[in-house]
Design a protein around this motif. Structure first.
Motif, PDB file in Angstrom:
ATOM      1  N   HIS A 363      18.778 -13.527  -1.016  1.00 33.66           N
ATOM      2  CA  HIS A 363      18.959 -14.670   0.185  1.00 33.66           C
ATOM      3  C   HIS A 363      18.080 -15.819  -0.242  1.00 33.66           C
ATOM      4  O   HIS A 363      17.078 -15.821  -0.658  1.00 33.66           O
ATOM      5  CB  HIS A 363      18.416 -14.123   1.289  1.00 33.66           C
ATOM      6  CG  HIS A 363      18.736 -14.523   2.660  1.00 33.66           C
ATOM      7  ND1 HIS A 363      19.962 -14.895   2.921  1.00 33.66           N
ATOM      8  CD2 HIS A 363      17.790 -15.104   3.579  1.00 33.66           C
ATOM      9  CE1 HIS A 363      19.854 -15.497   4.128  1.00 33.66           C
ATOM     10  NE2 HIS A 363      18.520 -15.819   4.309  1.00 33.66           N
ATOM     11  N   GLN A 366      14.121 -19.366   2.840  1.00 31.41           N
ATOM     12  CA  GLN A 366      13.407 -18.927   3.902  1.00 31.41           C
ATOM     13  C   GLN A 366      13.164 -20.196   5.173  1.00 31.41           C
ATOM     14  O   GLN A 366      12.922 -21.259   4.846  1.00 31.41           O
ATOM     15  CB  GLN A 366      11.863 -18.443   3.867  1.00 31.41           C
ATOM     16  CG  GLN A 366      11.537 -17.985   5.116  1.00 31.41           C
ATOM     17  CD  GLN A 366       9.890 -17.372   4.852  1.00 31.41           C
ATOM     18  OE1 GLN A 366       9.704 -17.104   3.932  1.00 31.41           O
ATOM     19  NE2 GLN A 366       9.350 -16.852   6.039  1.00 31.41           N
ATOM     20  N   THR A 368      12.925 -21.467   9.244  1.00 33.38           N
ATOM     21  CA  THR A 368      12.390 -21.577  10.360  1.00 33.38           C
ATOM     22  C   THR A 368      13.085 -22.105  11.541  1.00 33.38           C
ATOM     23  O   THR A 368      12.494 -21.830  12.654  1.00 33.38           O
ATOM     24  CB  THR A 368      10.916 -22.230  10.326  1.00 33.38           C
ATOM     25  OG1 THR A 368      10.789 -23.596  10.101  1.00 33.38           O
ATOM     26  CG2 THR A 368      10.067 -21.470   9.289  1.00 33.38           C
ATOM     27  N   THR A 503      12.171 -23.642  -2.463  1.00 32.96           N
ATOM     28  CA  THR A 503      12.842 -23.732  -1.133  1.00 32.96           C
ATOM     29  C   THR A 503      11.870 -24.365  -0.233  1.00 32.96           C
ATOM     30  O   THR A 503      12.470 -24.558   0.983  1.00 32.96           O
ATOM     31  CB  THR A 503      12.827 -22.155  -0.714  1.00 32.96           C
ATOM     32  OG1 THR A 503      11.196 -21.548  -0.944  1.00 32.96           O
ATOM     33  CG2 THR A 503      13.547 -21.281  -1.941  1.00 32.96           C
ATOM     34  N   THR A 531      21.004 -10.517   3.037  1.00 32.35           N
ATOM     35  CA  THR A 531      19.740 -10.735   4.101  1.00 32.35           C
ATOM     36  C   THR A 531      19.185  -9.737   4.436  1.00 32.35           C
ATOM     37  O   THR A 531      17.962  -9.892   4.795  1.00 32.35           O
ATOM     38  CB  THR A 531      20.771 -11.357   5.466  1.00 32.35           C
ATOM     39  OG1 THR A 531      21.748 -12.368   5.064  1.00 32.35           O
ATOM     40  CG2 THR A 531      19.911 -11.713   6.732  1.00 32.35           C
ATOM     41  N   ARG A 679      15.272 -14.380   8.374  1.00 34.79           N
ATOM     42  CA  ARG A 679      14.333 -15.489   8.146  1.00 34.79           C
ATOM     43  C   ARG A 679      13.350 -14.959   6.865  1.00 34.79           C
ATOM     44  O   ARG A 679      12.819 -15.640   6.342  1.00 34.79           O
ATOM     45  CB  ARG A 679      13.417 -15.565   9.377  1.00 34.79           C
ATOM     46  CG  ARG A 679      14.054 -16.174  10.493  1.00 34.79           C
ATOM     47  CD  ARG A 679      14.800 -17.604   9.938  1.00 34.79           C
ATOM     48  NE  ARG A 679      15.379 -18.396  10.766  1.00 34.79           N
ATOM     49  CZ  ARG A 679      16.720 -18.611  10.882  1.00 34.79           C
ATOM     50  NH1 ARG A 679      17.489 -18.091   9.650  1.00 34.79           N
ATOM     51  NH2 ARG A 679      17.635 -19.221  11.694  1.00 34.79           N
ATOM     52  N   ALA A 680      13.440 -13.704   6.449  1.00 36.43           N
ATOM     53  CA  ALA A 680      13.042 -13.316   5.149  1.00 36.43           C
ATOM     54  C   ALA A 680      13.846 -13.923   4.015  1.00 36.43           C
ATOM     55  O   ALA A 680      15.025 -13.865   3.959  1.00 36.43           O
ATOM     56  CB  ALA A 680      12.687 -11.797   5.180  1.00 36.43           C
ATOM     57  N   ALA A 681      12.903 -14.049   2.880  1.00 31.19           N
ATOM     58  CA  ALA A 681      13.723 -14.609   1.773  1.00 31.19           C
ATOM     59  C   ALA A 681      12.721 -14.664   0.571  1.00 31.19           C
ATOM     60  O   ALA A 681      11.641 -14.383   0.575  1.00 31.19           O
ATOM     61  CB  ALA A 681      14.473 -16.050   2.081  1.00 31.19           C
TER      62      ALA A 681
END
Length: 730
Positions: A363, A366, A368, A503, A531, A679-681
């Motif tokens: 993924h 990240q 927000t 990122t 994901t 939202r985790a990456a």
């Protein structure tokens, strides 16, 4: 509003169609042309009902009869329920209480069957045909017409994937309306008139992308899936509801298997994800699952691979890894692996102390910014697509965008299911291309956009924030003036940023864009479950290079990855174990090859691009001694002298519940949405190259292409005696 159906009083929302009122009352009415996601047109005339409504007098009150009851004024003839709107106080009679309706429906069935061929025993829709069922329930049971029926072309190819039997067509117009209303392609229509009418396309073929959906919605056997045609009868198939993992959308599908072979993929309804539609890749790209499969382990002896059993493979791995400390072993899996498999690998890597663990592709970033769902996309009043080729990355997402352009009307849901006839849907709907802006390279969605801006994916978001062209200024204005804007980020912008500045820069830019415009953001995931796997600790640590540094690993285990075949990475010089469904170029160079199962044959969980947890079920396919990743890791652990903490599906699901706080073994049919999981990456600086990942849709190797396994001739379907590792509690 109050409506009465066959004496059953109902309280229904305004705008409900007559046919939905009938089904809401628990009654039945036949129909062929109506469809939940298409406009009602009343073409087949089978859903006839008697109906009547009260009238208001000059005083504004309903007129009363002699008994003081509200007087019902009945319409003189039966009416089609699918195009009739139920109104306050309306009364409806079906065939259950009206002889007039029963006779009318039987007469319409007689007309429908007038020229229909009597080839049900040889029809692929036999046993699952709406016409068959309704003829039995509502027809006369005998024909009064002894003349020869009309004849037409019975094997007319509309495309390489769809075959039309013109004799069986009942002119319900579902296929015509589908192309006009869903993908927005006016390619099919009625040609000629009267008894000579037939369906055809002037273009000489159907556009690829979403053409296979017409085989699902055809109520008879007129439109057939050419890949599955004549492969079996409907009652011979094992039907398994599961989730497609060829892209990150996670469409609901039904896998039809017969004698251990995957013969057909059919769309299944999930209102929140794919509604009921599939892309052509997901529908027709399944042949790899039953062709050219690895069914037994292979071990390398004297420079060549030979077939073996699992005990021999474990012994070979024990010898090959004897000089390698377990912590030096690289563990790499494909990003369409299930959450349970990812959990098993994470725990196994922790036991070994292995830092070189990775899933691919990851993924990418990240974010927000507020997350968007697929329903948000379908109901948005402004959409900006940045750096995405949706036809390649997430095809059905393109259909949800087109749904927004035609008004974002989602059919109402009743207790009996999705509305059969939503009167808000109309033929040839007016689309509003001014609601869509596409930034990036030209793609399939490009022609639907009112704003088109060519831009390098590397800096597209930054340029949108500070526009330097009229097109970019128009796109930004579109977002700023909308009430429900959505931004969609594709691989071009996500991947380019990670390869460049990391990122953090993109995440900050996307947050600024969201705060400035109030837009929700949907990032197209790199693979089917990247994901979900990003929420697990499947990332290189302790300075390890991860999958990108595969060549330098002392030893490696790869599950369903083919870096050599993709021409991007070479295998390490040390001992290599490959776990795959087919003998890929990577597997041909490995020291031990372990047979894997496809995602059609797994039980487990995947997370789609919007963060929805979706269940996978195990279809009845012949996989020989193939094993999933959890079972394969138990064999690898035995070779290393380790007892793994996760030994089966149940223990993996228990570990996931502990980690994520969600019971994945009790997911509802539509899945469970968790917007926070996407939202985790991966951390800053992790390489992300979308070209590394391609869905497994390759054909089986021809006889001349089958590699020498060291036994003179490849044995692709030999009888198997040994069994794969059981995996403990699975």
């Amino acid at each position: 509003m109050k409506v009465t159906v066959d004496g059953v009083p109902l309280d229904l929302p305004a705008g409900t169609s007559g046919i939905d009122a009938v089904f809401a009352a628990g009654r039945d009415v036949p129909y062929f042309c109506a469809h939940s996601y298409l406009s009602p047109v009343g073409a087949c005339r089978m859903c006839l009902v008697e109906s009547g409504s009260p009238r208001k007098g000059k005083d504004g009150n309903f007129e009363l009869d002699e008994q003081g009851e509200v007087k019902i004024f009945w319409f003189p003839k039966p009416m089609a329920a699918c195009t009739m709107q139920a109104t306050e106080g309306m009364h409806i009679k079906t065939a259950a209480t009206s002889e007039v309706v029963a006779k009318s429906q039987a007469g319409m069935m007689e007309f429908t069957l007038l020229n229909h061929p009597l080839d049900c025993p040889t029809c692929d829709k036999g046993g699952a045909c709406e016409l068959q069922d309704r003829a039995f329930e509502y027809g006369y049971g005998a024909s009064r017409f002894g003349f020869d029926r009309r004849h037409a072309d019975k094997h007319y190819p509309l495309s390489d994937f769809v075959i039309l039997d013109q004799e069986r067509c009942i002119h319900c117009k579902r296929c015509v309306r589908y192309f006009e209303e869903v993908p927005g392609q006016e390619v099919l229509d009625f040609i000629e008139r009267g008894g000579h009418t037939f369906i055809d396309t002037q273009e000489g073929g159907l556009p690829t992308g979403f053409s296979g959906n017409i085989t699902d919605i055809c109520p008879v056997g007129a439109l057939l899936d050419n890949v599955a045609r004549f492969r079996g009868r409907n009652w011979e198939y094992d039907h398994t509801p599961t989730t497609c993992t060829l892209c990150p959308v996670g469409c609901a599908i039904t896998v039809d298997a017969r004698n251990g072979r995957l013969e057909r993929i059919v769309g299944r309804e999930n209102r929140d994800v794919n509604e009921i539609w599939l892309c052509d890749a997901g529908r027709f790209g399944h042949t790899f699952a039953s062709e050219g499969r690895l069914t037994r382990p292979l071990i390398r002896e004297n420079g060549r691979l030979r077939e073996a059993d699992w005990d021999e493979a474990i012994a070979a791995m024990r010898r090959g890894l004897s000089g390698i400390h377990p912590s030096q072993l690289g563990l790499f899996i494909a990003a369409d692996s299930t959450l349970e498999e990812g959990m098993a690998l994470e725990r196994f890597a922790a036991q070994l102390g292995a830092g070189n663990v990775d899933h691919w592709p990851r993924h990418p970033v990240q974010l927000t910014a507020p997350a968007a769902t697929l329903t948000d996309v379908a109901q948005a009043d402004a959409l900006v697509v940045i750096g995405a080729d949706l036809g390649e990355e997430a095809p059905v997402l393109e259909l949800r965008i087109l749904e927004a352009l035609r008004g974002g009307i989602l059919p109402t849901e009743f207790d009996h299911g999705t509305a059969i006839a939503d009167l808000r849907l109309v033929e040839r709907p007016a689309r509003k291309p001014e609601k869509l802006a596409v930034i990036g390279r030209e793609s399939s969605i490009w022609r639907h956009a009112g704003i088109q801006a060519a831009s390098n994916g590397h800096n597209a978001v930054a340029r949108l924030l500070r526009p330097d062209t009229d097109e970019l200024r128009a796109a930004l204005k579109l977002l700023e003036e909308a009430e429900k804007p959505v931004v969609i980020l594709g691989a071009d912008v996500l991947g380019a940023d990670v390869l460049g500045s990391g990122t953090d820069g993109l995440a900050a830019q996307v947050s600024e864009l969201a705060n400035r415009t109030g837009a929700k953001v949907l990032a197209v995931a790199a693979a089917a479950n990247s994901t979900g796997l990003a929420a697990l600790n499947l990332l290189p640590r302790s300075g390890a290079a991860g999958y990108a540094g595969l060549t330098d690993a002392p030893a490696a285990f790869l599950s369903r990855l083919d870096p050599v075949g993709q021409g991007l990475l070479s295998l390490p010089r040390g001992f290599t174990v490959v776990h795959d469904t087919h003998l890929t170029e990577t597997a041909q160079q490995a020291d031990v090859v372990l047979p894997a199962v496809t995602n059609y044959e797994k039980r487990g969980t995947t997370v789609n691009l919007e963060g929805r947890f979706l269940a996978l079920e195990q279809a009845a396919l012949s996989a020989g001694e193939g094993a999933d990743l959890i079972r394969t890791l138990t064999a690898l652990a035995e070779a290393l002298g380790v007892r793994p903490q996760v030994r089966g599906l149940k223990s993996a699901q228990a570990a996931l519940q502990e980690r994520l706080g969600l019971r994945v073994d009790t997911l509802p049919p539509q899945g469970a949405l968790n917007l926070n999981v996407n939202r985790a990456a991966a951390p800053v600086g992790v390489p992300y190259t979308p070209q590394l990942w391609k869905p497994r849709m390759r054909p089986a190797p021809q006889a001349s292409e089958q590699p020498d396994l060291g036994r003179g001739q490849a044995s692709w379907a030999a009888p198997l005696s040994a069994a794969a590792p059981t995996g403990g509690d699975d």
